[in-house]
Every structure is written in structure tokens, then in C-alpha cells.
Scaffold this motif. Structure first.
Motif, short mmCIF file in Angstrom:
data_model
loop_
_atom_site.label_atom_id
_atom_site.label_comp_id
_atom_site.label_asym_id
_atom_site.label_seq_id
_atom_site.Cartn_x
_atom_site.Cartn_y
_atom_site.Cartn_z
N ALA A 1 13.66 30.19 20.26
CA ALA A 1 13.67 28.74 20.41
C ALA A 1 12.72 28.05 19.43
O ALA A 1 13.10 27.07 18.77
CB ALA A 1 13.32 28.36 21.85
N GLU A 2 11.51 28.53 19.32
CA GLU A 2 10.53 27.89 18.42
C GLU A 2 10.98 28.00 16.97
O GLU A 2 10.94 27.03 16.21
CB GLU A 2 9.16 28.54 18.61
CG GLU A 2 8.08 27.90 17.74
CD GLU A 2 6.72 28.55 17.94
OE1 GLU A 2 5.79 28.21 17.19
OE2 GLU A 2 6.59 29.41 18.86
N CYS B 1 20.97 29.09 21.78
CA CYS B 1 19.76 29.92 21.77
C CYS B 1 18.53 29.11 22.16
O CYS B 1 17.68 29.58 22.93
CB CYS B 1 19.57 30.54 20.39
SG CYS B 1 20.76 31.85 20.01
N ILE B 2 18.41 27.89 21.67
CA ILE B 2 17.26 27.07 22.01
C ILE B 2 17.25 26.77 23.51
O ILE B 2 16.21 26.86 24.18
CB ILE B 2 17.27 25.76 21.19
CG1 ILE B 2 17.00 26.07 19.70
CG2 ILE B 2 16.21 24.78 21.71
CD1 ILE B 2 17.14 24.87 18.79
N GLN B 3 18.41 26.44 24.05
CA GLN B 3 18.50 26.12 25.48
C GLN B 3 18.20 27.32 26.37
O GLN B 3 17.76 27.17 27.51
CB GLN B 3 19.89 25.56 25.80
CG GLN B 3 20.14 24.18 25.22
CD GLN B 3 21.55 23.68 25.51
OE1 GLN B 3 22.44 24.46 25.90
NE2 GLN B 3 21.77 22.39 25.30
N ASN B 4 18.42 28.52 25.85
CA ASN B 4 18.19 29.74 26.63
C ASN B 4 16.92 30.48 26.19
O ASN B 4 16.76 31.66 26.51
CB ASN B 4 19.41 30.66 26.51
CG ASN B 4 20.61 30.14 27.27
OD1 ASN B 4 20.76 30.39 28.46
ND2 ASN B 4 21.47 29.40 26.58
N ASP B 5 16.05 29.76 25.48
CA ASP B 5 14.75 30.31 25.06
C ASP B 5 14.91 31.60 24.25
O ASP B 5 14.19 32.59 24.47
CB ASP B 5 13.85 30.55 26.27
CG ASP B 5 12.38 30.77 25.86
OD1 ASP B 5 12.00 30.29 24.77
OD2 ASP B 5 11.65 31.44 26.60
N SER C 1 14.17 25.82 16.35
CA SER C 1 13.86 24.39 16.40
C SER C 1 13.14 23.95 15.13
O SER C 1 13.44 22.87 14.58
CB SER C 1 12.98 24.09 17.62
OG SER C 1 13.65 24.38 18.83
#
Length: 302
Positions: free
Chosen positions: A220-221, A213-217, A224
Motif C-alpha cells: 500500500a505505501e 492492492c492499496i485497499q487490501n494493504d 500510493s
């Protein structure tokens, strides 16, 4: 036949949920409200969050409640469709109103002004459910009023509370998820955990879902910033349904010496009322033979 009583008691080892943590922040909560109501509020400060931090019933905690304008909203998340949610919402809204009004105004000669309440449940379990469903408090009532009351009330209950259940799984209510990026992101994350858990240990699957999910925005915030908490909560939530199933099996085994039939009936009711399963789901979990199920269906109706 006397029914086994379920007592609502505080659960000290309750863990928070990813849904609750995500939507306890005003910005994503306002986005979800706008998506549901077709509104376009832009200032998150127009929300007054008043979630009951210490309200825990039947192992569940009040997820998110807030006031906007003159309306009170209670949002809940469920991975099992529980028909008792109107009762839980009754507990919650009574506590909220008590906190708002206090003890000084209830005996006033002037009517107390209350925000109008609305109740919504977001469902993302693995069992098939319709896009929308209404749960009513009156569905839990055991008896009808006497003849005189029927004449006066036309059989309408004096106390009603309706809860709208919304299925947010993939393929359901897609327009709603398109309108709320955070709700869409939440379901992508949940789907990825389930997908990766098929081939990896649960902790690894959760880690992989967060990374994806973080890598695909996608959230992400949030992911993280809250990675460690999300991992812990996700593992707890994923295991929770299996935990309830195991407890039911243990209770059944312990009750055999007191009469296997009554123990089975008690455990069926426990799974259906506390976890929210259908009779068929409870039968399957307890491995009740097909030939015996009709007998228990009749007993459940008594």
C-alpha cells in the motif's frame, strides 16, 4: 551454416521495472535476502547497494546488486525464462569487480580480495516452469576442448557461472513469499493485473490492480507513493512480450525476398536467445507448421 550474430548494444528507451523499483529500497531488499537465506538481519544499512545504473545488455538492465558481509548478490527479474542470463550476469559481475578493484590493484603482488558472488533470477512469466532451475554459462558453449585440454581439465570448463532461477508465480515457492511480505505483495499485484486485463483495457486493469492492492494493504505505501510510475512501468512490461513477438514477425516478412528459410531460422534464434523462449514457443509465435518443425530443429543444432 553461418549463424546470425546478435550484438549487445545499449537500449536508450529502456524503462525501469516494478520489481527493480520496489527492491532498490534497502528495507524490502533486506527482507528478500533474509527470506532466501534463512537469516535474520534487522539493519538495512548492513546492505551496500551497488547496482549498475547504466549497464544495459540485450534490452535488459541490471536489476539489483548489493554486498552484505563478504558476499555479492545479483538479483534479476524475468517474465520470460532466458537461458542467456548467465552471460548477462557475467557482464554485470565483471563490471562490478572492475569498479571495486579499479586499475591500481590488479597488478599488485598481493591477491585481490573479492566478495563471493551469487546470482538469482525471480521468474513470474505465464509459461510453465519448475520451482527452481539452474542456468549455467557452460550450457552456452559451442564446442568442447581439444583432446589435450580434455586430458588436463577432464572436460570441465575453465569459466563457469551458475544462476539460480526461482519461480515466484502463484502455487510456487509459497514459503519464500510468506517469509517476504514485499515479494508476496508484488506477485499479488502482478496476478491482479493479469486477471483484470482479461476483461478490461490494459491501462484500466493496471489502475484497478493498484487500487485493489492499496485497499487490501498489499504494498500500500509503495503503490500510493509511486502510483504514476508503477502504472507506466506495468503497461510497458505487460506489452513487452507482444512487442518482441511482433518484431519477429516483421523480420520474417522482410527476409522472405532473401530466402524464407534462412529468415525463419534467424528469427527462431532471435526469439530463443534474446527473449528466452523454447523452440516450441518460437515455432508457435512464428506460426511454423508442424510438418516443418523437425527441419528447423536440425538446423538450430548446427
Amino acid at each position: 551454416m553461418e549463424r546470425t550474430k546478435e550484438v549487445a548494444t545499449p537500449i536508450r528507451n529502456y524503462k525501469d521495472s516494478v520489481f527493480r523499483m520496489l527492491f532498490s529500497e534497502k528495507k524490502p531488499l533486506l527482507s528478500l535476502y533474509n527470506a532466501l537465506n534463512g537469516t535474520d538481519y534487522t539493519d538495512p544499512e548492513e546492505l551496500e547497494i551497488n547496482t549498475l545504473e547504466n549497464a544495459i545488455y540485450l534490452g535488459r538492465k541490471n536489476d539489483v546488486s548489493f554486498i552484505i558481509g563478504s558476499q555479492l548478490y545479483l538479483y534479476e527479474h524475468q517474465s520470460t525464462m532466458n537461458p542467456n542470463i548467465p552471460l548477462r550476469n557475467l557482464f554485470y559481475v565483471a563490471s562490478l569487480y572492475t569498479r571495486m578493484v579499479g586499475t591500481r590493484n590488479e597488478f599488485s603482488s598481493q591477491p585481490v580480495s573479492l566478495p563471493r558472488p551469487y546470482f538469482v533470477v525471480f521468474y513470474n512469466g505465464t509459461e510453465e516452469q519448475p520451482e527452481h532451475r539452474i542456468f549455467r554459462l557452460s550450457d552456452l558453449y559451442e564446442s568442447k576442448p581439444d583432446r589435450e585440454m580434455i586430458r588436463l581439465t577432464k572436460e570441465q570448463p575453465e569459466l563457469e557461472l551458475k544462476t539460480l532461477a526461482i519461480n515466484i508465480n502463484k502455487g510456487y515457492n509459497e514459503e519464500l513469499k510468506k517469509s517476504c511480505r514485499d515479494l508476496y505483495g508484488y506477485m499479488v499485484y502482478v496476478d491482479k493485473v493479469r486477471e483484470f486485463a482479461k476483461n478490461h483495457p490494459l491501462e484500466k486493469a493496471v489502475e484497478m490492480a493498484i487500487t485493489y492492492c492499496i485497499q487490501n494493504d498489499i504494498l500500500a505505501e509503495f503503490l500510493s507513493k509511486r502510483r504514476t510510475e508503477v502504472m507506466s512501468m506495468s503497461i510497458f512490461e505487460y506489452n513487452q512480450e507482444e512487442h518482441f513477438r511482433q518484431i519477429a514477425k516483421e523480420n520474417l516478412a522482410a527476409g522472405k525476398n532473401e530466402g524464407a528459410e534462412m529468415a525463419t531460422l534467424a528469427n527462431l534464434r532471435s526469439l530463443m536467445e534474446t527473449v528466452g523462449w523454447s523452440a516450441e514457443q518460437a515455432f508457435d509465435a512464428l506460426r511454423i507448421p508442424e510438418a516443418e518443425r523437425e527441419k528447423y530443429i536440425k538446423m538450430l543444432k548446427q
